[in-house]
Design an enzyme around this catalytic site. Structure first.
Site, PDB file in Angstrom:
ATOM      1  N   ASP A 211      54.321  20.196  66.472  1.00 12.20           N
ATOM      2  CA  ASP A 211      55.009  20.859  65.358  1.00 12.20           C
ATOM      3  C   ASP A 211      54.461  22.264  65.117  1.00 12.20           C
ATOM      4  O   ASP A 211      55.219  23.224  64.933  1.00 12.20           O
ATOM      5  CB  ASP A 211      54.861  20.027  64.076  1.00 12.20           C
ATOM      6  CG  ASP A 211      55.630  18.717  64.154  1.00 12.20           C
ATOM      7  OD1 ASP A 211      56.051  18.351  65.266  1.00 12.20           O
ATOM      8  OD2 ASP A 211      55.803  18.067  63.114  1.00 12.20           O
TER       9      ASP A 211
ATOM     10  N   GLY B  98      60.583  15.006  58.965  1.00 13.48           N
ATOM     11  CA  GLY B  98      60.428  15.143  60.414  1.00 13.48           C
ATOM     12  C   GLY B  98      60.895  16.488  60.947  1.00 13.48           C
ATOM     13  O   GLY B  98      61.111  16.641  62.146  1.00 13.48           O
TER      14      GLY B  98
ATOM     15  N   PRO C 297      63.682  19.360  52.053  1.00 18.22           N
ATOM     16  CA  PRO C 297      62.676  18.534  51.398  1.00 18.22           C
ATOM     17  C   PRO C 297      61.538  18.256  52.377  1.00 18.22           C
ATOM     18  O   PRO C 297      61.737  18.372  53.594  1.00 18.22           O
ATOM     19  CB  PRO C 297      63.431  17.241  51.068  1.00 18.22           C
ATOM     20  CG  PRO C 297      64.572  17.206  52.006  1.00 18.22           C
ATOM     21  CD  PRO C 297      64.907  18.617  52.375  1.00 18.22           C
TER      22      PRO C 297
ATOM     23  N   GLY D  35      59.170  19.370  60.388  1.00 18.40           N
ATOM     24  CA  GLY D  35      58.037  20.288  60.540  1.00 18.40           C
ATOM     25  C   GLY D  35      57.674  21.087  59.305  1.00 18.40           C
ATOM     26  O   GLY D  35      57.008  22.124  59.423  1.00 18.40           O
TER      27      GLY D  35
ATOM     28  N   SER E 101      55.490  20.423  57.003  1.00 19.99           N
ATOM     29  CA  SER E 101      54.033  20.509  56.771  1.00 19.99           C
ATOM     30  C   SER E 101      53.391  21.468  57.771  1.00 19.99           C
ATOM     31  O   SER E 101      52.464  22.205  57.428  1.00 19.99           O
ATOM     32  CB  SER E 101      53.378  19.123  56.823  1.00 19.99           C
ATOM     33  OG  SER E 101      53.478  18.574  58.098  1.00 19.99           O
ATOM     34  N   ALA E 102      53.891  21.484  59.006  1.00 14.20           N
ATOM     35  CA  ALA E 102      53.378  22.446  59.999  1.00 14.20           C
ATOM     36  C   ALA E 102      53.693  23.866  59.553  1.00 14.20           C
ATOM     37  O   ALA E 102      52.854  24.771  59.667  1.00 14.20           O
ATOM     38  CB  ALA E 102      54.006  22.173  61.367  1.00 14.20           C
ATOM     39  N   ALA E 103      54.901  24.073  59.016  1.00 15.45           N
ATOM     40  CA  ALA E 103      55.304  25.413  58.578  1.00 15.45           C
ATOM     41  C   ALA E 103      54.446  25.865  57.400  1.00 15.45           C
ATOM     42  O   ALA E 103      54.003  27.020  57.344  1.00 15.45           O
ATOM     43  CB  ALA E 103      56.784  25.422  58.204  1.00 15.45           C
TER      44      ALA E 103
HETATM   45  C1  MEV Z   1      55.919  14.619  64.670  1.00 21.21           C
HETATM   46  O1  MEV Z   1      57.096  15.230  64.137  1.00 21.21           O
HETATM   47  C2  MEV Z   1      56.210  13.310  65.271  1.00 21.21           C
HETATM   48  C3  MEV Z   1      55.066  12.521  65.899  1.00 21.21           C
HETATM   49  O2  MEV Z   1      55.145  12.638  67.310  1.00 21.21           O
HETATM   50  C4  MEV Z   1      53.710  12.926  65.417  1.00 21.21           C
HETATM   51  C5  MEV Z   1      53.145  14.167  66.085  1.00 21.21           C
HETATM   52  O3  MEV Z   1      53.652  14.632  67.105  1.00 21.21           O
HETATM   53  O4  MEV Z   1      52.124  14.656  65.539  1.00 21.21           O
HETATM   54  C6  MEV Z   1      55.293  11.067  65.532  1.00 21.21           C
END
Ligand code: MEV
Length: 331
Positions: free
Chosen positions: A162, A115, A111, A117, A119-121
């Site tokens: 990320d 945390g 989902p 990644g 959105s980065a992917a």
């Molecule tokens: C990213 O997964 C977590 C944070 O450190 C934000 C970032 O690195 O852009 C909170």
């Protein structure tokens, strides 16, 4: 070329989240759980994206806003659509203009917003596919830097962590001020999972920024502490010293608590993991729930997985570190 695809690994932060936004180093790893992004030309008109993993359909214009939210969680859809739209905008810049809409599909076993990644992917995958369809082969470093721009512009603030990790792969030291992401090790055994999350990365980053403004010397000291944990973990990763990594994870978890980003569910899982014999564990990512990582004797990882599943958490991987983004063509 009719259709191109990108396989993009998810990522987990080992140490240093939040501090990395202020220029301190961090450590992150790709994980062998892949998002698949596919793209093809669609002819005239806007672009369309589908996020199949969570069964939603988002029509997106290539340049600009214009969403139709039928049967979709609006806040989530607008966030994902914003990443896709921004990635297409930057792709347009790189290839000298898009003269056709794209049809994009994103399949994810995870989902969004936990945390790990996603959105980065999605940002990196859409950029890479769009460029490839236009005959432009973005090098992996350039791709990472463009995908970082997507994250910064959509979130307001983001570190390069990320996007560099999902593009380059492996277990990497993230040095944001030098824009260097050296490889520390290809892979390691560790347990990665997640609990439900409330809040977004952007809201948690903003909350920490507010704390920094209210008591700068105190929170600067917390950030310095996190950066000491990162420095101490570099050798431990190179040597595969899981016991020391566990200890450092627990310290880092405590420091994240001081920043107020640890949810009760994350705390419960982290405690249960330690009670069940992990060397140490911590929440991972922006917080408010979401991802966690534990270091343990590799023979215990299966049992520890059962422990966290019994608490309602999901297990994603028992290994960290794998190659970064790869691209291909589909018939
Ligand atoms: C990213 O997964 C977590 C944070 O450190 C934000 C970032 O690195 O852009 C909170």
């Amino acid at each position: 070329m009719t259709k191109v695809f990108a396989l993009v690994p998810a990522k987990v932060t080992l140490f240093g989240e939040h501090a990395v936004v202020y220029g301190y180093p961090a450590i992150a790893a790709s994980i062998p759980t892949y998002l698949r992004i596919e793209a093809s030309f669609r002819g005239r008109g806007g672009s369309i994206a589908r996020f199949e993993g969570v069964e939603l359909r988002i029509p997106v214009k290539a340049l600009g806003i214009g969403f139709d939210f039928a049967e979709i969680d609006k806040s989530y859809a607008s966030r994902l659509a914003a990443y896709i739209s921004k990635a297409l905008e930057l792709c347009s810049e790189v290839v000298g203009g898009l003269d056709s809409g794209l049809e994009i599909s994103v399949e994810s076993p995870l989902p969004p917003s936990i945390g790990l990644g996603t959105s980065a992917a999605v940002s990196a995958g859409v950029l890479a596919c769009c460029a490839k369809l236009h005959g432009v082969d973005l090098g992996v470093e350039e791709l990472a830097s463009l995908a970082w721009r997507v994250e910064k512009e959509v979130q307001g603030a983001a570190s390069p962590m990320d996007t560099a990790t999902v593009c380059l792969g492996g277990i990497r030291l993230i040095e944001p001020s030098q824009r260097r992401y050296p490889l520390l090790r290809d892979s390691l055994e560790a347990l990665v999972g997640y609990v439900p999350r409330v809040g977004t990365t952007a809201s948690l980053v903003a909350m920490v920024k507010n704390l920094m403004g209210r008591a700068p010397s105190v929170f600067r000291a917390v950030m310095e502490g996190i950066s000491e944990v990162v420095k101490a973990s570099i050798e431990a990763i190179k040597q595969g010293n899981l016991e020391l990594l566990g200890l450092l994870a627990s310290v880092n978890h405590g420091l994240l608590r001081a920043l107020g980003v640890v949810s009760e569910a994350s705390d419960r899982v982290v405690h249960a993991l330690r009670e069940a014999g992990a060397y140490g564990a911590k929440m991972s990512g922006a917080g408010g729930g979401g991802a966690f990582i534990a270091f343990a004797d590799p023979r215990k990882l299966e049992v520890l997985s059962e422990v966290v599943r019994a608490l309602g958490a999901k297990v994603v991987s028992l290994k960290i570190g794998c190659p970064g983004i790869s691209l291909g063509e589909s018939p």
